[in-house]
Design a protein around this motif. Structure first.
Motif, PDB file in Angstrom:
ATOM      1  N   PHE A  68      38.979  40.108  42.196  1.00 27.33           N
ATOM      2  CA  PHE A  68      40.007  40.819  41.585  1.00 27.33           C
ATOM      3  C   PHE A  68      39.416  42.536  41.660  1.00 27.33           C
ATOM      4  N   THR A  69      40.839  42.856  41.543  1.00 23.95           N
ATOM      5  CA  THR A  69      40.350  44.826  41.973  1.00 23.95           C
ATOM      6  C   THR A  69      41.398  45.162  40.899  1.00 23.95           C
ATOM      7  N   ILE A  70      40.455  46.092  39.979  1.00 25.68           N
ATOM      8  CA  ILE A  70      40.871  46.745  39.077  1.00 25.68           C
ATOM      9  C   ILE A  70      41.786  48.267  39.754  1.00 25.68           C
ATOM     10  N   SER A  71      42.959  48.627  39.434  1.00 25.12           N
ATOM     11  CA  SER A  71      43.338  50.181  40.066  1.00 25.12           C
ATOM     12  C   SER A  71      44.345  50.509  38.722  1.00 25.12           C
ATOM     13  N   ARG A  72      44.711  51.989  38.808  1.00 24.44           N
ATOM     14  CA  ARG A  72      44.866  52.290  38.124  1.00 24.44           C
ATOM     15  C   ARG A  72      46.321  53.750  38.780  1.00 24.44           C
ATOM     16  N   ASP A  73      47.594  53.910  38.101  1.00 22.80           N
ATOM     17  CA  ASP A  73      48.547  55.240  38.628  1.00 22.80           C
ATOM     18  C   ASP A  73      48.865  56.275  37.174  1.00 22.80           C
ATOM     19  N   ASN A  74      48.183  56.788  37.526  1.00 20.99           N
ATOM     20  CA  ASN A  74      47.654  58.176  35.897  1.00 20.99           C
ATOM     21  C   ASN A  74      49.386  58.573  35.721  1.00 20.99           C
ATOM     22  N   ALA A  75      49.461  58.096  36.893  1.00 17.72           N
ATOM     23  CA  ALA A  75      51.301  59.945  36.741  1.00 17.72           C
ATOM     24  C   ALA A  75      52.316  58.102  35.913  1.00 17.72           C
ATOM     25  N   LYS A  76      51.929  56.937  36.093  1.00 15.58           N
ATOM     26  CA  LYS A  76      52.999  55.841  34.877  1.00 15.58           C
ATOM     27  C   LYS A  76      52.190  55.796  34.342  1.00 15.58           C
ATOM     28  N   ASN A  77      50.877  55.419  33.585  1.00 13.98           N
ATOM     29  CA  ASN A  77      50.316  55.759  32.728  1.00 13.98           C
ATOM     30  C   ASN A  77      50.582  54.279  32.517  1.00 13.98           C
ATOM     31  N   MET A  78      50.008  53.779  34.138  1.00 12.62           N
ATOM     32  CA  MET A  78      49.695  52.245  34.235  1.00 12.62           C
ATOM     33  C   MET A  78      48.316  51.244  34.563  1.00 12.62           C
ATOM     34  N   VAL A  79      47.749  50.599  34.601  1.00  9.19           N
ATOM     35  CA  VAL A  79      46.504  50.370  34.540  1.00  9.19           C
ATOM     36  C   VAL A  79      46.666  48.924  35.067  1.00  9.19           C
ATOM     37  N   TYR A  80      46.267  48.079  37.132  1.00 13.89           N
ATOM     38  CA  TYR A  80      46.363  46.765  37.457  1.00 13.89           C
ATOM     39  C   TYR A  80      44.995  45.896  37.346  1.00 13.89           C
ATOM     40  N   LEU A  81      45.572  44.915  37.391  1.00 19.92           N
ATOM     41  CA  LEU A  81      44.731  43.992  37.858  1.00 19.92           C
ATOM     42  C   LEU A  81      44.861  42.847  38.848  1.00 19.92           C
ATOM     43  N   GLN A  82      44.807  43.244  40.255  1.00 21.80           N
ATOM     44  CA  GLN A  82      44.836  42.786  41.016  1.00 21.80           C
ATOM     45  C   GLN A  82      44.269  40.944  41.404  1.00 21.80           C
ATOM     46  N   MET A  83      44.783  39.820  41.247  1.00 20.51           N
ATOM     47  CA  MET A  83      44.040  38.884  41.364  1.00 20.51           C
ATOM     48  C   MET A  83      44.399  37.798  42.040  1.00 20.51           C
ATOM     49  N   ASN A  84      42.590  37.772  43.386  1.00 25.21           N
ATOM     50  CA  ASN A  84      43.265  36.638  44.683  1.00 25.21           C
ATOM     51  C   ASN A  84      42.332  35.480  44.516  1.00 25.21           C
ATOM     52  N   SER A  85      42.608  34.308  45.197  1.00 25.94           N
ATOM     53  CA  SER A  85      41.677  33.107  45.309  1.00 25.94           C
ATOM     54  C   SER A  85      41.221  33.434  43.871  1.00 25.94           C
ATOM     55  N   LEU A  86      42.972  32.693  43.402  1.00 27.83           N
ATOM     56  CA  LEU A  86      42.191  31.699  41.774  1.00 27.83           C
ATOM     57  C   LEU A  86      41.922  31.057  41.544  1.00 27.83           C
ATOM     58  N   LYS A  87      40.669  30.938  40.664  1.00 27.31           N
ATOM     59  CA  LYS A  87      40.195  29.535  40.356  1.00 27.31           C
ATOM     60  C   LYS A  87      40.816  29.261  39.467  1.00 27.31           C
ATOM     61  N   PRO A  88      40.725  26.864  38.745  1.00 28.56           N
ATOM     62  CA  PRO A  88      41.036  27.191  37.529  1.00 28.56           C
ATOM     63  C   PRO A  88      40.204  27.922  36.470  1.00 28.56           C
ATOM     64  N   GLU A  89      38.508  28.151  36.301  1.00 23.78           N
ATOM     65  CA  GLU A  89      38.221  29.102  35.088  1.00 23.78           C
ATOM     66  C   GLU A  89      38.538  30.388  35.003  1.00 23.78           C
ATOM     67  N   ASP A  90      39.451  30.703  36.348  1.00 23.94           N
ATOM     68  CA  ASP A  90      40.072  31.801  35.676  1.00 23.94           C
ATOM     69  C   ASP A  90      41.181  32.204  34.311  1.00 23.94           C
ATOM     70  N   THR A  91      41.432  30.760  34.019  1.00 23.66           N
ATOM     71  CA  THR A  91      42.437  30.533  32.872  1.00 23.66           C
ATOM     72  C   THR A  91      42.118  30.731  31.703  1.00 23.66           C
ATOM     73  N   ALA A  92      43.244  31.470  31.103  1.00 17.44           N
ATOM     74  CA  ALA A  92      42.180  32.359  30.291  1.00 17.44           C
ATOM     75  C   ALA A  92      43.852  33.420  29.679  1.00 17.44           C
ATOM     76  N   ILE A  93      43.568  34.085  28.174  1.00 20.74           N
ATOM     77  CA  ILE A  93      44.077  34.828  27.945  1.00 20.74           C
ATOM     78  C   ILE A  93      43.863  36.934  28.066  1.00 20.74           C
ATOM     79  N   TYR A  94      44.438  37.071  28.699  1.00 23.12           N
ATOM     80  CA  TYR A  94      43.565  38.589  29.821  1.00 23.12           C
ATOM     81  C   TYR A  94      44.054  39.852  28.710  1.00 23.12           C
ATOM     82  N   TYR A  95      43.546  40.516  28.119  1.00 20.66           N
ATOM     83  CA  TYR A  95      43.214  41.578  27.130  1.00 20.66           C
ATOM     84  C   TYR A  95      43.243  43.456  27.848  1.00 20.66           C
ATOM     85  N   CYS A  96      44.181  43.986  28.261  1.00 22.43           N
ATOM     86  CA  CYS A  96      43.941  45.351  28.798  1.00 22.43           C
ATOM     87  C   CYS A  96      43.277  46.107  27.544  1.00 22.43           C
TER      88      CYS A  96
END
Length: 122
Positions: A68-96
């Motif tokens: 996983f990689t977190i990043s942000r774009d302050n000009a757009k007021n956005m934050v991102y979470l890029q999730m690769n190689s996902l596993k079943p144990e990653d199943t969840a509700i994700y909160y910002c």
């Protein structure tokens, strides 16, 4: 007040990728550290990743490091979470979250989104 709205969740097969987005309606987005927590059914909420105001510092949970990689774009007021190689144990509700500084502790974060569901099938 900072108001956070997550998007990008969904159903994906194991090994796939998703990118979560978090939009902030506040006017002082760049003054906050941002992060992601997650909670699976029947389990405690856990830290995923966080990023500092200037994006110079990040912190990742051991369970997602290298995937996983977190990043942000302050000009757009956005934050991102890029999730690769996902596993079943990653199943969840994700909160910002938004807080005072980068941490894996919940009490640091003042503002929480309502979450977006990520489901990884096997």
């Amino acid at each position: 007040q900072v108001q956070l709205v997550e998007s990008g969740g969904g159903l994906v097969q194991a090994g796939g990728s998703l990118r979560l987005s978090c939009a902030d309606s506040g006017r002082t987005f760049s003054s906050y550290s941002m992060g992601w927590f997650r909670q699976a059914p029947g389990k405690e909420r856990e830290f995923v990743a966080a990023i500092s105001e200037n994006a110079e510092h990040t912190k990742d949970a051991h369970s997602v490091k290298g995937r996983f990689t977190i990043s942000r774009d302050n000009a757009k007021n956005m934050v991102y979470l890029q999730m690769n190689s996902l596993k079943p144990e990653d199943t969840a509700i994700y909160y910002c979250v938004a807080g005072l500084f980068v941490s894996d502790k919940e009490d640091v974060y003042i503002y929480w989104g309502q979450g977006t569901q990520v489901t990884v099938s096997s």
